[in-house]
Motif scaffolding. Structure first.
Motif, PDB file in Angstrom:
ATOM      1  N   GLY A   1       0.482  -1.139   0.060  1.00  0.00           N
ATOM      2  CA  GLY A   1      -0.315   0.451   0.015  1.00  0.00           C
ATOM      3  C   GLY A   1       0.853   1.193   0.041  1.00  0.00           C
TER       4      GLY A   1
ATOM      5  N   LYS B   1     -11.139  -6.341   2.580  1.00  0.00           N
ATOM      6  CA  LYS B   1      -9.508  -4.821   3.302  1.00  0.00           C
ATOM      7  C   LYS B   1     -10.566  -4.196   3.780  1.00  0.00           C
ATOM      8  CE  LYS B   1      -5.279  -2.251   2.939  1.00  0.00           C
ATOM      9  NZ  LYS B   1      -4.376  -2.760   2.598  1.00  0.00           N
TER      10      LYS B   1
ATOM     11  N   TYR C   1      -8.997   1.048  13.060  1.00  0.00           N
ATOM     12  CA  TYR C   1     -10.151   0.180  12.200  1.00  0.00           C
ATOM     13  C   TYR C   1     -10.110  -0.980  13.778  1.00  0.00           C
ATOM     14  CZ  TYR C   1      -8.361   2.028   7.913  1.00  0.00           C
ATOM     15  OH  TYR C   1      -8.286   2.374   6.371  1.00  0.00           O
TER      16      TYR C   1
ATOM     17  N   ARG D   1     -10.348   0.252   3.416  1.00  0.00           N
ATOM     18  CA  ARG D   1      -9.093   1.248   3.048  1.00  0.00           C
ATOM     19  C   ARG D   1     -10.241   2.419   3.324  1.00  0.00           C
ATOM     20  NH1 ARG D   1      -6.765   0.953  -2.242  1.00  0.00           N
ATOM     21  NH2 ARG D   1      -5.663   2.210  -1.254  1.00  0.00           N
TER      22      ARG D   1
ATOM     23  N   ARG E   1       1.052   5.105   1.778  1.00  0.00           N
ATOM     24  CA  ARG E   1       1.084   6.012   3.186  1.00  0.00           C
ATOM     25  C   ARG E   1       0.949   6.922   3.067  1.00  0.00           C
ATOM     26  NH1 ARG E   1      -0.718   2.703   7.627  1.00  0.00           N
ATOM     27  NH2 ARG E   1      -0.875   4.721   8.065  1.00  0.00           N
TER      28      ARG E   1
ATOM     29  N   SER F   1      -5.000  -1.144   8.849  1.00  0.00           N
ATOM     30  CA  SER F   1      -4.692  -1.727   8.093  1.00  0.00           C
ATOM     31  C   SER F   1      -6.026  -1.937   7.933  1.00  0.00           C
ATOM     32  CB  SER F   1      -3.334  -3.194   7.620  1.00  0.00           C
ATOM     33  OG  SER F   1      -3.980  -3.984   8.648  1.00  0.00           O
ATOM     34  N   GLY F   2      -6.254  -2.060   8.036  1.00  0.00           N
ATOM     35  CA  GLY F   2      -8.393  -2.249   8.305  1.00  0.00           C
ATOM     36  C   GLY F   2      -8.742  -4.154   7.478  1.00  0.00           C
ATOM     37  N   GLU F   3      -7.277  -4.602   7.408  1.00  0.00           N
ATOM     38  CA  GLU F   3      -7.466  -5.390   6.579  1.00  0.00           C
ATOM     39  C   GLU F   3      -8.396  -7.063   7.613  1.00  0.00           C
ATOM     40  OE1 GLU F   3      -3.786  -7.711   6.246  1.00  0.00           O
ATOM     41  OE2 GLU F   3      -3.436  -6.217   4.143  1.00  0.00           O
TER      42      GLU F   3
END
Length: 764
Positions: A499, A571, A587, A573, A501, A604-606
């Protein structure tokens, strides 16, 4: 006393064009206060209403002007009593020089105001009564000089004529003693007879030439006596003398001599000085009664009186005494006894450092009371730069800017205006002018280094200081007050998961101190390099800015044990338009709570499995995920994720029978062949690139930090690095905001002050 309040206004257009902007008016003396002398604003070309808006005003030069500018109309009006005799004495014409200022833009105009004479002074005799003694044997035609009257007016108003009251024995004869004065002589027209008329009383009337005429009288008392019949006689009728005004008290002016044909006491002569014009001559001139020597009894001043006219009377000691007269004309010569005078009539300070060449800084007036070469003044300014003098009118100068200013080099000037007259020796005067220079925002903040290299250990504490950056701005006040910020368009970091950032999610800079600190613990497995720009902006108008590149290297620590990765289900986002803590997102799995089969990465939001799935978990799962920022107060958003559980591939193949299994095997073989070909091609390409790099010239690498190799983050956030360890970042147009820019740590910085200013902070 005045012929009326009527004002004669003479605006001479030709004189305006030839005189470089001079306006001339005339006004009679004794005009009433409020009398309009002239429409000054209109004559200067100002529109209606501009006189007050542009502050049309007179500049005083050491004495009361008696006129002023009306603020509303811009007219020049009489403000107080105008007395021509008080202002100019006997000088003609009586002209007052005035300076008029107009602001926005600053301009100076010169106005000459002539105060015209009116017949407001009557002739005045030295004494109201004069006694004369005449021997009776005086023959007809004998002349007896009388003291004439004086009139403070000028011109026709001061032209005197004399008349005598009716008498059969006497008449008046007017004599021109010089080009300026008329002296009346009393003439005996008929022989006297003391026994018949011992005393004659006559009235002498002096009339001036004004309209209406004013008069003054003197009574003559003529006593008729017997005796001495010879009057003293001078060897000259007129004595002309010149003396410098510096002549000391007691200086001999002249020696007069009169003889008497009589004998004895009737021939003894005494001298007296009479009929002084002007009357102030009595205070500076005296004659020795016995010797006839005329000497100074006071100081002469050419600037006050340039010519003294008086008469010397020689009187014998007979009975009755007889007298003779002569005229003395003393001309005073100018000497250089007055130094020049310099006045600052207007001062426009401070001067902005971006003021254009030719800007008027001050208006000055220079004068010298002497005349001729003694009164001619030369002016200069010291130091010669960056200011100069421009002559705008006789005796008027403008102090103007000759060169561009720089406040950061010189913030204030002490200017001296020097004046010198043409006398021998010359006299000088000086006037100092302080000219401060005001600042403009003409310097952008500049960092001590173009590139800052910072090392930080992973797992450092949030809020830990990473480095201190400082930019210098030589301007003052707000123009030199610098604030720092991470430039959002500068770059970002490559995450291990592929990703991208923004740099502002990792670091922040204190706006006032330039202190760079971490917003969150750094994870080498997430990001290895951050390159971004820090921008320094001053508070000027418009603001100016400077940039510095920061290269932040995360030093890895052994903080991760080998572990199997759970399957990633999905995931989540999210992006936040804010920056810093306000854009730092986390998250949380809101539903289901407890020990569910799924979990979500905090940053990470995964969404991944937390444990093995069981039949008891049901065919469908509903996950509610809350995304929060770190602002005060915190803001959040909610996402709902539906997960359907299906059977594994092996079960599906078993359910499909042998045909399905055969089809699946065929498909698997095809993809295996494609994968082997792709890997072989990549290996062959790597060998070619490695050979090229081995044979490539290395002079540029050994000589210094060569050009950085451009490495881009893909849409999923993957990273790659060059063998030279020179890293550059590029972000796709759709990437989130970033504070990260380019960095180049190929070689250590060269020795010197710049290297010392680089701060490398390792954060544990």
């Amino acid at each position: 006393r005045c012929g009326g309040p009527a004002v004669r206004v003479l605006v001479l257009a030709a004189a305006w064009a030839l005189g470089g902007g001079q306006v001339r008016y005339s006004v009679p003396e004794e005009a009433k206060a409020g009398t309009v002398v002239g429409r000054l604003a209109q004559d200067l070309g100002l529109e209606a209403g501009e006189a007050e808006a542009r502050r049309l005003r007179l500049v005083a030069q050491g004495r009361r002007a008696s006129v002023e500018v009306s603020g509303a109309s811009g007219a020049l009006v009489v403000s107080s009593r105008l007395d021509r005799e008080e202002l100019c004495g006997k000088s003609a014409p009586c002209a007052l020089r005035l300076e008029v200022l107009v602001e926005r833009p600053l301009r100076v105009f010169h106005v000459e105001l002539e105060v015209t004479d009116i017949n407001d002074n009557a002739p005045l005799f030295p004494a109201a009564r004069k006694n004369l003694t005449l021997p009776e044997n005086s023959p007809p035609g004998s002349r007896f000089p009388l003291e004439g009257a004086s009139d403070a007016d000028i011109g026709a108003n001061a032209q005197l004529s004399y008349t005598l009251s009716p008498s059969e024995h006497f008449s008046l004869d007017l004599q021109k003693s010089n080009d300026r004065n008329i002296i009346p002589d009393l003439v005996l027209t008929k022989a006297l007879d003391r026994e018949t008329v011992p005393v004659h009383r006559l009235v002498v009337t002096a009339s001036d030439g004004g309209r209406p005429s004013l008069t003054g009288t003197m009574e003559l008392v003529v006593s008729v006596l017997d005796a001495n019949d010879n009057a003293p006689q001078f060897n000259q009728s007129v004595y002309k003398v010149q003396l410098p005004e510096s002549a000391a008290e007691g200086t001999l002016v002249a020696r007069v001599n009169a003889t008497d044909a009589d004998l004895g006491i009737n021939s003894e002569v005494t001298y007296t000085a009479t009929n002084f014009i002007p009357l102030s001559g009595r205070d500076v001139i005296a004659v020795n009664a016995k010797t006839g020597e005329i000497r100074l009894t006071g100081a002469l001043d050419y600037e006050e009186v340039s010519v003294f006219d008086f008469r010397i009377e020689a009187r014998d000691r007979g009975s009755p005494p007889l007298s003779g007269h002569c005229s003395v004309e003393l001309e005073v010569l100018d000497v250089n006894d007055n130094a020049p005078e310099v006045w600052v009539t207007s001062l426009s300070v401070p001067v902005a450092e971006d003021a254009p060449v030719g800007t008027v800084v001050a208006l000055l007036s220079v004068s010298d009371r002497d005349s001729g070469a003694n009164g001619r003044v030369r002016c200069a300014v010291w130091p010669a730069a960056p200011f100069g003098l421009v002559a705008t009118f006789a005796g008027s100068y403008s102090l103007v800017l000759r060169e561009a200013l720089d406040r950061e080099r010189v913030s204030e000037y002490e200017v001296e205006v020097r004046a010198e007259d043409g006398g021998a020796p010359p006299l000088r005067a000086r006037r100092g002018v302080r000219v401060p220079v005001s600042d403009v925002n003409d310097n952008a903040p500049a960092f001590a280094q173009a590139v800052y290299t910072v090392l930080a250990r992973e797992n450092n504490a949030a809020g830990a200081e990473l480095a201190r950056l400082w930019a210098r701005d030589p301007d003052e006040a707000g123009n030199g007050r610098v604030s720092y910020s991470v430039w959002e368009g500068g770059g970002g970091g490559a995450a291990a998961g592929g990703g991208w950032r923004a740099a502002s999610s990792y670091v922040s800079v204190d706006a006032e101190s330039g202190r760079l600190w971490a917003l969150q613990p750094l994870d080498y497995e997430e990001v290895q390099v951050l390159q971004f720009e820090v921008r320094a902006v001053d508070a000027g108008e418009p603001p100016l800015c400077g940039n510095a590149t920061v290269q932040l290297f995360v030093v890895d620590e052994n903080d991760n044990a080998p572990a199997l990765l759970p399957a990633v289900v999905a995931k989540i986002r999210a992006v936040d338009a804010d920056s810093g803590y306000n854009a730092w997102l986390r998250y949380e799995l809101w539903e289901p709570r407890g020990k569910g089969p799924f979990r979500v990465g905090l940053y990470s939001g995964e969404v991944s499995t937390a444990r093995a799935l069981e039949e008891a978990d049901g065919p469908r799962q509903r996950l509610v995920i809350v995304v929060r920022d770190h602002g005060e107060p915190a803001r959040s958003a909610t996402a709902t994720l539906s997960v359907s559980l299906v059977e594994g591939a092996e079960a599906a193949l078993a359910a499909g029978g042998p045909a399905a299994a055969a089809a699946a095997a065929a498909t698997t073989n095809v993809w295996l062949v494609v994968a082997i070909c792709a890997v072989s091609s990549l290996f062959l390409l790597a060998v070619v690139l490695y050979g090229a790099s081995r044979w490539a010239p290395r002079a540029a690498v050994l000589s210094g930090p060569g050009p950085a190799t451009l490495v881009c983050a893909s849409e999923v956030g993957s990273w790659s690095y060059s063998q030279r360890q020179s890293r550059s970042l590029c972000v796709a147009d759709g990437a989130g905001k970033s504070d990260l820019m380019v960095f180049s740590p190929n070689f250590p910085p060269p020795p010197g002050p710049a290297a010392k200013e680089t701060q490398l902070l390792n954060t544990v």
